[in-house]
Design a protein around this motif. Structure first.
Motif, PDB file in Angstrom:
ATOM      1  N   TYR A 195       0.811  -1.208   0.000  1.00  0.00           N
ATOM      2  CA  TYR A 195       0.000   0.000   0.000  1.00  0.00           C
ATOM      3  C   TYR A 195       0.850   1.267   0.000  1.00  0.00           C
ATOM      4  O   TYR A 195       0.404   2.307  -0.488  1.00  0.00           O
ATOM      5  CB  TYR A 195      -0.958  -0.012   1.191  1.00  0.00           C
ATOM      6  CG  TYR A 195      -2.013  -1.086   1.071  1.00  0.00           C
ATOM      7  CD1 TYR A 195      -2.771  -1.192  -0.082  1.00  0.00           C
ATOM      8  CD2 TYR A 195      -2.229  -2.006   2.092  1.00  0.00           C
ATOM      9  CE1 TYR A 195      -3.727  -2.179  -0.212  1.00  0.00           C
ATOM     10  CE2 TYR A 195      -3.184  -2.996   1.968  1.00  0.00           C
ATOM     11  CZ  TYR A 195      -3.941  -3.084   0.816  1.00  0.00           C
ATOM     12  OH  TYR A 195      -4.889  -4.061   0.683  1.00  0.00           O
ATOM     13  N   ALA A 196       2.070   1.191   0.521  1.00  0.00           N
ATOM     14  CA  ALA A 196       2.962   2.345   0.466  1.00  0.00           C
ATOM     15  C   ALA A 196       3.305   2.710  -0.970  1.00  0.00           C
ATOM     16  O   ALA A 196       3.615   3.868  -1.271  1.00  0.00           O
ATOM     17  CB  ALA A 196       4.243   2.065   1.249  1.00  0.00           C
ATOM     18  N   ASP A 197       3.226   1.738  -1.875  1.00  0.00           N
ATOM     19  CA  ASP A 197       3.504   1.978  -3.292  1.00  0.00           C
ATOM     20  C   ASP A 197       2.252   2.311  -4.089  1.00  0.00           C
ATOM     21  O   ASP A 197       2.267   2.331  -5.307  1.00  0.00           O
ATOM     22  CB  ASP A 197       4.192   0.758  -3.919  1.00  0.00           C
ATOM     23  CG  ASP A 197       5.641   0.641  -3.473  1.00  0.00           C
ATOM     24  OD1 ASP A 197       6.231   1.666  -3.103  1.00  0.00           O
ATOM     25  OD2 ASP A 197       6.170  -0.475  -3.488  1.00  0.00           O
ATOM     26  N   ASP A 250       6.132   8.770   4.307  1.00  0.00           N
ATOM     27  CA  ASP A 250       6.791   8.104   3.194  1.00  0.00           C
ATOM     28  C   ASP A 250       6.970   6.615   3.442  1.00  0.00           C
ATOM     29  O   ASP A 250       7.006   6.151   4.578  1.00  0.00           O
ATOM     30  CB  ASP A 250       8.153   8.745   2.947  1.00  0.00           C
ATOM     31  CG  ASP A 250       8.033  10.195   2.496  1.00  0.00           C
ATOM     32  OD1 ASP A 250       6.977  10.534   1.926  1.00  0.00           O
ATOM     33  OD2 ASP A 250       8.977  10.963   2.738  1.00  0.00           O
ATOM     34  N   ARG A 251       7.147   5.881   2.343  1.00  0.00           N
ATOM     35  CA  ARG A 251       7.310   4.435   2.458  1.00  0.00           C
ATOM     36  C   ARG A 251       8.629   4.117   3.162  1.00  0.00           C
ATOM     37  O   ARG A 251       9.624   4.840   3.003  1.00  0.00           O
ATOM     38  CB  ARG A 251       7.284   3.798   1.069  1.00  0.00           C
ATOM     39  CG  ARG A 251       8.530   4.060   0.235  1.00  0.00           C
ATOM     40  CD  ARG A 251       8.497   3.379  -1.115  1.00  0.00           C
ATOM     41  NE  ARG A 251       8.166   1.986  -1.058  1.00  0.00           N
ATOM     42  CZ  ARG A 251       8.992   1.045  -0.645  1.00  0.00           C
ATOM     43  NH1 ARG A 251      10.208   1.353  -0.219  1.00  0.00           N
ATOM     44  NH2 ARG A 251       8.619  -0.204  -0.643  1.00  0.00           N
ATOM     45  N   PRO A 252       8.675   3.050   3.964  1.00  0.00           N
ATOM     46  CA  PRO A 252       9.923   2.653   4.612  1.00  0.00           C
ATOM     47  C   PRO A 252      10.925   2.134   3.594  1.00  0.00           C
ATOM     48  O   PRO A 252      10.557   1.447   2.642  1.00  0.00           O
ATOM     49  CB  PRO A 252       9.483   1.553   5.578  1.00  0.00           C
ATOM     50  CG  PRO A 252       8.194   1.043   5.035  1.00  0.00           C
ATOM     51  CD  PRO A 252       7.549   2.195   4.336  1.00  0.00           C
ATOM     52  N   THR A 253      12.194   2.469   3.794  1.00  0.00           N
ATOM     53  CA  THR A 253      13.246   2.019   2.883  1.00  0.00           C
ATOM     54  C   THR A 253      14.294   1.165   3.576  1.00  0.00           C
ATOM     55  O   THR A 253      15.254   0.734   2.939  1.00  0.00           O
ATOM     56  CB  THR A 253      13.944   3.226   2.221  1.00  0.00           C
ATOM     57  OG1 THR A 253      14.497   4.063   3.246  1.00  0.00           O
ATOM     58  CG2 THR A 253      12.957   4.025   1.382  1.00  0.00           C
ATOM     59  N   ASN A 254      14.123   0.914   4.872  1.00  0.00           N
ATOM     60  CA  ASN A 254      15.014   0.006   5.578  1.00  0.00           C
ATOM     61  C   ASN A 254      14.247  -0.621   6.734  1.00  0.00           C
ATOM     62  O   ASN A 254      13.116  -0.212   7.045  1.00  0.00           O
ATOM     63  CB  ASN A 254      16.282   0.715   6.077  1.00  0.00           C
ATOM     64  CG  ASN A 254      15.973   1.887   6.992  1.00  0.00           C
ATOM     65  OD1 ASN A 254      15.262   1.744   7.986  1.00  0.00           O
ATOM     66  ND2 ASN A 254      16.499   3.062   6.653  1.00  0.00           N
ATOM     67  N   ALA A 255      14.846  -1.622   7.348  1.00  0.00           N
ATOM     68  CA  ALA A 255      14.148  -2.383   8.382  1.00  0.00           C
ATOM     69  C   ALA A 255      13.811  -1.522   9.591  1.00  0.00           C
ATOM     70  O   ALA A 255      12.774  -1.725  10.239  1.00  0.00           O
ATOM     71  CB  ALA A 255      14.984  -3.585   8.796  1.00  0.00           C
ATOM     72  N   ASN A 256      14.655  -0.550   9.927  1.00  0.00           N
ATOM     73  CA  ASN A 256      14.366   0.317  11.070  1.00  0.00           C
ATOM     74  C   ASN A 256      13.100   1.133  10.829  1.00  0.00           C
ATOM     75  O   ASN A 256      12.251   1.274  11.726  1.00  0.00           O
ATOM     76  CB  ASN A 256      15.547   1.267  11.330  1.00  0.00           C
ATOM     77  CG  ASN A 256      16.713   0.566  11.988  1.00  0.00           C
ATOM     78  OD1 ASN A 256      16.541  -0.475  12.631  1.00  0.00           O
ATOM     79  ND2 ASN A 256      17.910   1.120  11.832  1.00  0.00           N
ATOM     80  N   ARG A 288      -2.346   0.149  -9.633  1.00  0.00           N
ATOM     81  CA  ARG A 288      -2.189   1.327  -8.770  1.00  0.00           C
ATOM     82  C   ARG A 288      -0.764   1.515  -8.281  1.00  0.00           C
ATOM     83  O   ARG A 288      -0.438   2.563  -7.707  1.00  0.00           O
ATOM     84  CB  ARG A 288      -3.111   1.216  -7.554  1.00  0.00           C
ATOM     85  CG  ARG A 288      -4.590   1.339  -7.885  1.00  0.00           C
ATOM     86  CD  ARG A 288      -5.421   1.244  -6.617  1.00  0.00           C
ATOM     87  NE  ARG A 288      -5.125   2.323  -5.692  1.00  0.00           N
ATOM     88  CZ  ARG A 288      -5.760   3.486  -5.677  1.00  0.00           C
ATOM     89  NH1 ARG A 288      -6.717   3.734  -6.534  1.00  0.00           N
ATOM     90  NH2 ARG A 288      -5.437   4.424  -4.790  1.00  0.00           N
ATOM     91  N   ARG A 289       0.100   0.525  -8.486  1.00  0.00           N
ATOM     92  CA  ARG A 289       1.459   0.628  -7.956  1.00  0.00           C
ATOM     93  C   ARG A 289       2.262   1.685  -8.690  1.00  0.00           C
ATOM     94  O   ARG A 289       2.165   1.830  -9.908  1.00  0.00           O
ATOM     95  CB  ARG A 289       2.162  -0.728  -8.053  1.00  0.00           C
ATOM     96  CG  ARG A 289       1.612  -1.764  -7.070  1.00  0.00           C
ATOM     97  CD  ARG A 289       2.354  -3.073  -7.188  1.00  0.00           C
ATOM     98  NE  ARG A 289       3.789  -2.869  -7.088  1.00  0.00           N
ATOM     99  CZ  ARG A 289       4.444  -2.663  -5.956  1.00  0.00           C
ATOM    100  NH1 ARG A 289       3.790  -2.647  -4.822  1.00  0.00           N
ATOM    101  NH2 ARG A 289       5.760  -2.493  -5.958  1.00  0.00           N
ATOM    102  N   SER A 290       3.094   2.400  -7.925  1.00  0.00           N
ATOM    103  CA  SER A 290       3.879   3.486  -8.518  1.00  0.00           C
ATOM    104  C   SER A 290       4.943   2.984  -9.477  1.00  0.00           C
ATOM    105  O   SER A 290       5.417   3.719 -10.321  1.00  0.00           O
ATOM    106  CB  SER A 290       4.546   4.292  -7.406  1.00  0.00           C
ATOM    107  OG  SER A 290       5.405   3.471  -6.612  1.00  0.00           O
ATOM    108  N   ASP A 291       5.342   1.681  -9.329  1.00  0.00           N
ATOM    109  CA  ASP A 291       6.373   1.145 -10.221  1.00  0.00           C
ATOM    110  C   ASP A 291       5.764   0.448 -11.419  1.00  0.00           C
ATOM    111  O   ASP A 291       6.446  -0.180 -12.202  1.00  0.00           O
ATOM    112  CB  ASP A 291       7.304   0.170  -9.482  1.00  0.00           C
ATOM    113  CG  ASP A 291       6.562  -1.007  -8.862  1.00  0.00           C
ATOM    114  OD1 ASP A 291       5.345  -1.151  -9.137  1.00  0.00           O
ATOM    115  OD2 ASP A 291       7.161  -1.757  -8.111  1.00  0.00           O
TER     116      ASP A 291
END
Length: 309
Positions: free
Chosen positions: A108-110, A121-127, A305-308
């Motif tokens: 859903y972030a995409d 914003d969408r997460p880009t790492n595990a943290n 719907r995905r941004s990619d």
């Protein structure tokens, strides 16, 4: 070679001859089996005929067969660069309750939801994923490593091979749908959705009812209201003046999800008291009344719907 055309011909032939309650499989001979042909066949079959198994064979001893209805994926020989197929057990372990929740956040972030993420914003790492999902750091790291190893996630937590991922996820839930109980009101004529209103956060509309509420119903209609519930069905029925009954007399289907956290947490991506769109696809995929068609419609909607792309 016209792989898609030959697969389409095989689907039509099988459907004209197959008996009900069988698992038809279309097998196509190809010049040489390789990962590109496998990916093309998998995407085509998932879109056009998710209920039909498929296989590719070549004259060099290579073979690849997938039958989603049976949870079967078999490979022999062929191009060594092809991804290693997962067993049914490994596939099921990919889609644990925690993993489903984290996958939905990334889906859903995409852009795969009518609702925007309330966490930015969408997460880009595990943290970052750990903070958004409200899970431990160790669980977020374990999830990332698992799906990177499976080829479904890159180092910046971007989902890869998304059509394959969704097809595999649907396959798991088609072969093992959530337990269901049938119920009706003790007071005939009562509005079924009044039960959902009274249940509050302990119940969510699911399945075809969720598709209707999300305005994503695709030519399929079921007259019962499907509800995901957190408590035992008998307790829920007693609290809401329902009685358990047979399928033919039911006004409600009570779904006790095997993966409740991913269902109830991800409801924020749906509508009020409604599961998220992808959960609705998982709910209906095994339904005999055009469930596979509705699930395929929702899968295509998610991908579009995905941004990619």
């Amino acid at each position: 070679m016209d792989l898609r055309g030959r697969l389409a011909e095989g689907i039509l032939e099988l459907r004209s001859r197959s008996a009900p309650d069988t698992s038809p499989v279309v097998i196509i001979e190809v010049p040489r089996l390789g990962p590109k042909l496998q990916a093309e066949a998998r995407a085509f079959m998932a879109r056009l005929a998710p209920d039909v198994g498929w296989g590719l064979v070549d004259r060099h001893g290579g073979a690849h067969v997938e039958v989603s209805a049976l949870g079967l994926r078999f490979r022999r020989g062929g191009d060594a660069s092809a991804p290693k197929p997962t067993t049914a057990r490994e596939t099921t372990q990919l889609f644990t309750d925690l993993n489903r929740w984290l996958l939905k956040i990334l889906l859903y972030a995409d852009g795969g939801s009518p609702a925007s993420s309330e966490d930015g914003d969408r997460p880009t790492n595990a943290n970052q994923l750990q903070a958004v999902a409200h899970v431990s750091r160790a669980k977020a790291y374990r999830f990332a490593k698992t799906f990177q190893a499976a080829g479904y996630l890159d180092e910046r937590l971007r989902l890869r091979r998304v059509p394959d991922l969704l097809a595999e996820w649907l396959s798991v839930d088609r072969s093992r749908p959530d337990p269901r109980w049938f119920a009706r009101s003790l007071f005939p004529g009562e509005e079924p959705l009044a039960v959902l209103d009274a249940a509050g956060p302990t119940a969510l509309a699911g399945g075809f009812e969720a598709c209707r509420r999300l305005d994503l119903l695709h030519r399929s209609a079921v007259g019962v209201v499907e509800l995901h519930i957190r408590e035992e069905p008998t307790q829920f029925a007693d609290r809401h003046d329902l009685e358990l009954c047979g399928r033919d007399a039911a006004a409600f289907v009570l779904i006790r999800p095997r993966h409740p956290e991913s269902v109830f947490r991800a409801a924020r991506f749906g509508a009020d008291q409604t599961v998220d769109p992808w959960q609705a696809a998982l709910d209906v995929v095994a339904h005999p009344a055009r469930g596979a068609e509705q699930a395929a419609f929702l899968r295509d909607w998610m991908l579009a719907r995905r941004s990619d792309g």
